[in-house]
Scaffold this motif. Structure first.
Motif, PDB file in Angstrom:
ATOM      1  N   TYR A 274      -5.740  14.516  -9.710  1.00 50.47           N
ATOM      2  CA  TYR A 274      -5.551  13.165 -10.195  1.00 50.47           C
ATOM      3  C   TYR A 274      -6.720  12.810 -11.095  1.00 50.47           C
ATOM      4  O   TYR A 274      -7.832  13.281 -10.889  1.00 50.47           O
ATOM      5  CB  TYR A 274      -5.447  12.183  -9.018  1.00 50.47           C
ATOM      6  N   THR A 275      -6.477  11.983 -12.065  1.00 45.13           N
ATOM      7  CA  THR A 275      -7.517  11.544 -12.973  1.00 45.13           C
ATOM      8  C   THR A 275      -8.262  10.395 -12.323  1.00 45.13           C
ATOM      9  O   THR A 275      -7.656   9.392 -11.962  1.00 45.13           O
ATOM     10  CB  THR A 275      -6.904  11.071 -14.307  1.00 45.13           C
ATOM     11  N   PHE A 276      -9.571  10.570 -12.183  1.00 41.20           N
ATOM     12  CA  PHE A 276     -10.366   9.488 -11.625  1.00 41.20           C
ATOM     13  C   PHE A 276     -10.663   8.505 -12.737  1.00 41.20           C
ATOM     14  O   PHE A 276     -11.276   8.834 -13.743  1.00 41.20           O
ATOM     15  CB  PHE A 276     -11.670   9.999 -11.017  1.00 41.20           C
ATOM     16  N   THR A 277     -10.197   7.298 -12.565  1.00 42.80           N
ATOM     17  CA  THR A 277     -10.413   6.233 -13.526  1.00 42.80           C
ATOM     18  C   THR A 277     -10.411   4.905 -12.792  1.00 42.80           C
ATOM     19  O   THR A 277      -9.780   4.792 -11.740  1.00 42.80           O
ATOM     20  CB  THR A 277      -9.323   6.216 -14.623  1.00 42.80           C
ATOM     21  N   LEU A 278     -11.129   3.951 -13.321  1.00 42.68           N
ATOM     22  CA  LEU A 278     -11.098   2.598 -12.771  1.00 42.68           C
ATOM     23  C   LEU A 278     -10.410   1.651 -13.747  1.00 42.68           C
ATOM     24  O   LEU A 278     -10.325   0.456 -13.499  1.00 42.68           O
ATOM     25  CB  LEU A 278     -12.522   2.109 -12.464  1.00 42.68           C
ATOM     26  N   ALA A 279      -9.911   2.187 -14.850  1.00 41.74           N
ATOM     27  CA  ALA A 279      -9.274   1.378 -15.888  1.00 41.74           C
ATOM     28  C   ALA A 279      -8.033   0.671 -15.353  1.00 41.74           C
ATOM     29  O   ALA A 279      -7.263   1.250 -14.576  1.00 41.74           O
ATOM     30  CB  ALA A 279      -8.890   2.260 -17.073  1.00 41.74           C
ATOM     31  N   PRO A 280      -7.845  -0.588 -15.777  1.00 44.22           N
ATOM     32  CA  PRO A 280      -6.642  -1.323 -15.357  1.00 44.22           C
ATOM     33  C   PRO A 280      -5.383  -0.535 -15.717  1.00 44.22           C
ATOM     34  O   PRO A 280      -5.311   0.082 -16.768  1.00 44.22           O
ATOM     35  CB  PRO A 280      -6.725  -2.624 -16.162  1.00 44.22           C
ATOM     36  N   GLU A 281      -4.433  -0.569 -14.823  1.00 50.09           N
ATOM     37  CA  GLU A 281      -3.142   0.107 -14.919  1.00 50.09           C
ATOM     38  C   GLU A 281      -3.249   1.616 -14.732  1.00 50.09           C
ATOM     39  O   GLU A 281      -2.412   2.202 -14.080  1.00 50.09           O
ATOM     40  CB  GLU A 281      -2.403  -0.236 -16.216  1.00 50.09           C
ATOM     41  N   ALA A 282      -4.266   2.248 -15.302  1.00 52.96           N
ATOM     42  CA  ALA A 282      -4.411   3.697 -15.154  1.00 52.96           C
ATOM     43  C   ALA A 282      -4.714   4.066 -13.695  1.00 52.96           C
ATOM     44  O   ALA A 282      -4.131   5.013 -13.158  1.00 52.96           O
ATOM     45  CB  ALA A 282      -5.493   4.230 -16.080  1.00 52.96           C
ATOM     46  N   LEU A 283      -5.611   3.328 -13.053  1.00 55.26           N
ATOM     47  CA  LEU A 283      -5.922   3.592 -11.647  1.00 55.26           C
ATOM     48  C   LEU A 283      -4.681   3.384 -10.790  1.00 55.26           C
ATOM     49  O   LEU A 283      -4.371   4.209  -9.931  1.00 55.26           O
ATOM     50  CB  LEU A 283      -7.067   2.708 -11.157  1.00 55.26           C
ATOM     51  N   GLU A 284      -3.948   2.302 -11.029  1.00 60.16           N
ATOM     52  CA  GLU A 284      -2.737   2.031 -10.254  1.00 60.16           C
ATOM     53  C   GLU A 284      -1.729   3.176 -10.407  1.00 60.16           C
ATOM     54  O   GLU A 284      -1.124   3.616  -9.427  1.00 60.16           O
ATOM     55  CB  GLU A 284      -2.107   0.697 -10.691  1.00 60.16           C
ATOM     56  N   THR A 285      -1.577   3.697 -11.612  1.00 61.37           N
ATOM     57  CA  THR A 285      -0.652   4.818 -11.844  1.00 61.37           C
ATOM     58  C   THR A 285      -1.100   6.055 -11.084  1.00 61.37           C
ATOM     59  O   THR A 285      -0.287   6.731 -10.447  1.00 61.37           O
ATOM     60  CB  THR A 285      -0.548   5.120 -13.355  1.00 61.37           C
ATOM     61  N   GLU A 286      -2.384   6.352 -11.128  1.00 57.11           N
ATOM     62  CA  GLU A 286      -2.901   7.526 -10.410  1.00 57.11           C
ATOM     63  C   GLU A 286      -2.724   7.361  -8.900  1.00 57.11           C
ATOM     64  O   GLU A 286      -2.382   8.309  -8.201  1.00 57.11           O
ATOM     65  CB  GLU A 286      -4.369   7.776 -10.769  1.00 57.11           C
ATOM     66  N   LEU A 287      -2.954   6.163  -8.390  1.00 62.33           N
ATOM     67  CA  LEU A 287      -2.771   5.917  -6.958  1.00 62.33           C
ATOM     68  C   LEU A 287      -1.304   6.058  -6.563  1.00 62.33           C
ATOM     69  O   LEU A 287      -0.991   6.618  -5.504  1.00 62.33           O
ATOM     70  CB  LEU A 287      -3.301   4.537  -6.574  1.00 62.33           C
ATOM     71  N   LYS A 288      -0.389   5.583  -7.406  1.00 62.29           N
ATOM     72  CA  LYS A 288       1.040   5.730  -7.107  1.00 62.29           C
ATOM     73  C   LYS A 288       1.422   7.202  -7.062  1.00 62.29           C
ATOM     74  O   LYS A 288       2.148   7.626  -6.161  1.00 62.29           O
ATOM     75  CB  LYS A 288       1.893   4.995  -8.142  1.00 62.29           C
ATOM     76  N   LYS A 289       0.908   7.990  -8.008  1.00 58.72           N
ATOM     77  CA  LYS A 289       1.186   9.434  -8.001  1.00 58.72           C
ATOM     78  C   LYS A 289       0.658  10.062  -6.717  1.00 58.72           C
ATOM     79  O   LYS A 289       1.347  10.854  -6.078  1.00 58.72           O
ATOM     80  CB  LYS A 289       0.569  10.110  -9.220  1.00 58.72           C
TER      81      LYS A 289
ATOM     82  N   ALA B  67      -6.015  -0.368  -5.213  1.00 57.12           N
ATOM     83  CA  ALA B  67      -6.788  -0.245  -6.447  1.00 57.12           C
ATOM     84  C   ALA B  67      -8.003  -1.176  -6.411  1.00 57.12           C
ATOM     85  O   ALA B  67      -9.099  -0.781  -6.824  1.00 57.12           O
ATOM     86  CB  ALA B  67      -5.907  -0.556  -7.652  1.00 57.12           C
ATOM     87  N   ALA B  68      -7.825  -2.377  -5.913  1.00 55.63           N
ATOM     88  CA  ALA B  68      -8.947  -3.322  -5.799  1.00 55.63           C
ATOM     89  C   ALA B  68     -10.024  -2.759  -4.868  1.00 55.63           C
ATOM     90  O   ALA B  68     -11.219  -2.889  -5.150  1.00 55.63           O
ATOM     91  CB  ALA B  68      -8.452  -4.671  -5.296  1.00 55.63           C
ATOM     92  N   PHE B  69      -9.603  -2.125  -3.779  1.00 58.26           N
ATOM     93  CA  PHE B  69     -10.558  -1.514  -2.854  1.00 58.26           C
ATOM     94  C   PHE B  69     -11.322  -0.378  -3.531  1.00 58.26           C
ATOM     95  O   PHE B  69     -12.544  -0.304  -3.431  1.00 58.26           O
ATOM     96  CB  PHE B  69      -9.818  -0.998  -1.606  1.00 58.26           C
ATOM     97  N   VAL B  70     -10.622   0.496  -4.245  1.00 57.24           N
ATOM     98  CA  VAL B  70     -11.278   1.616  -4.928  1.00 57.24           C
ATOM     99  C   VAL B  70     -12.278   1.081  -5.945  1.00 57.24           C
ATOM    100  O   VAL B  70     -13.421   1.547  -6.010  1.00 57.24           O
ATOM    101  CB  VAL B  70     -10.230   2.540  -5.606  1.00 57.24           C
ATOM    102  N   ARG B  71     -11.871   0.096  -6.711  1.00 59.53           N
ATOM    103  CA  ARG B  71     -12.791  -0.487  -7.710  1.00 59.53           C
ATOM    104  C   ARG B  71     -14.018  -1.112  -7.041  1.00 59.53           C
ATOM    105  O   ARG B  71     -15.141  -0.935  -7.509  1.00 59.53           O
ATOM    106  CB  ARG B  71     -12.058  -1.527  -8.549  1.00 59.53           C
ATOM    107  N   SER B  72     -13.802  -1.835  -5.934  1.00 59.24           N
ATOM    108  CA  SER B  72     -14.935  -2.475  -5.264  1.00 59.24           C
ATOM    109  C   SER B  72     -15.883  -1.440  -4.680  1.00 59.24           C
ATOM    110  O   SER B  72     -17.098  -1.630  -4.712  1.00 59.24           O
ATOM    111  CB  SER B  72     -14.456  -3.444  -4.185  1.00 59.24           C
ATOM    112  N   GLU B  73     -15.361  -0.344  -4.182  1.00 58.65           N
ATOM    113  CA  GLU B  73     -16.199   0.712  -3.632  1.00 58.65           C
ATOM    114  C   GLU B  73     -17.036   1.406  -4.705  1.00 58.65           C
ATOM    115  O   GLU B  73     -18.067   1.975  -4.422  1.00 58.65           O
ATOM    116  CB  GLU B  73     -15.348   1.746  -2.885  1.00 58.65           C
ATOM    117  N   HIS B  74     -16.558   1.366  -5.935  1.00 60.62           N
ATOM    118  CA  HIS B  74     -17.270   1.984  -7.048  1.00 60.62           C
ATOM    119  C   HIS B  74     -18.017   0.959  -7.894  1.00 60.62           C
ATOM    120  O   HIS B  74     -18.463   1.259  -8.989  1.00 60.62           O
ATOM    121  CB  HIS B  74     -16.311   2.810  -7.914  1.00 60.62           C
TER     122      HIS B  74
END
Length: 96
Positions: free
Chosen positions: A3-18, A87-94
């Motif tokens: 998976y691509t590690f990204t915090l970018a809006p929408e991109a992180l959500e897509t990676e998490l869904k995958k 996604a909010a949790f992942v962003r807050s952790e980073h």
């Protein structure tokens, strides 16, 4: 799968869904385009219908690919309600 590690809006959500669909074995059943960011992940009203075993497997995958830890049932219930919450949790952790 990687998976691509990204915090970018929408991109992180897509990676998490995958990650959620692949880890839970539902990638062949649910189209990524039909998987809304605010869809409930657990329970009868959920389009994905995750269970506790799925939650455990997803938590392990999150640690491996996104370097975040969900420890215990409370954290899972709080942060793994929807993809948006996760996604909010992942962003807050980073620190984003």
């Amino acid at each position: 799968m990687s998976y691509t590690f990204t915090l970018a809006p929408e991109a992180l959500e897509t990676e998490l869904k995958k990650l959620i669909l692949e880890t839970s074995g539902k990638a062949d059943e649910i189209d990524l385009a039909d998987f809304a960011d605010d869809a409930v992940l657990f329970g009868d009203g959920s389009p994905v219908g995750l269970d506790s075993l799925d939650a455990l497997q997803i938590a392990v995958a999150l640690q491996q690919y996104f370097q975040v830890r969900l420890q215990g049932d409370r954290m899972v219930r709080k942060h793994m309600t929807t993809v948006r919450d996760l996604a909010a949790f992942v962003r807050s952790e980073h620190g984003a």
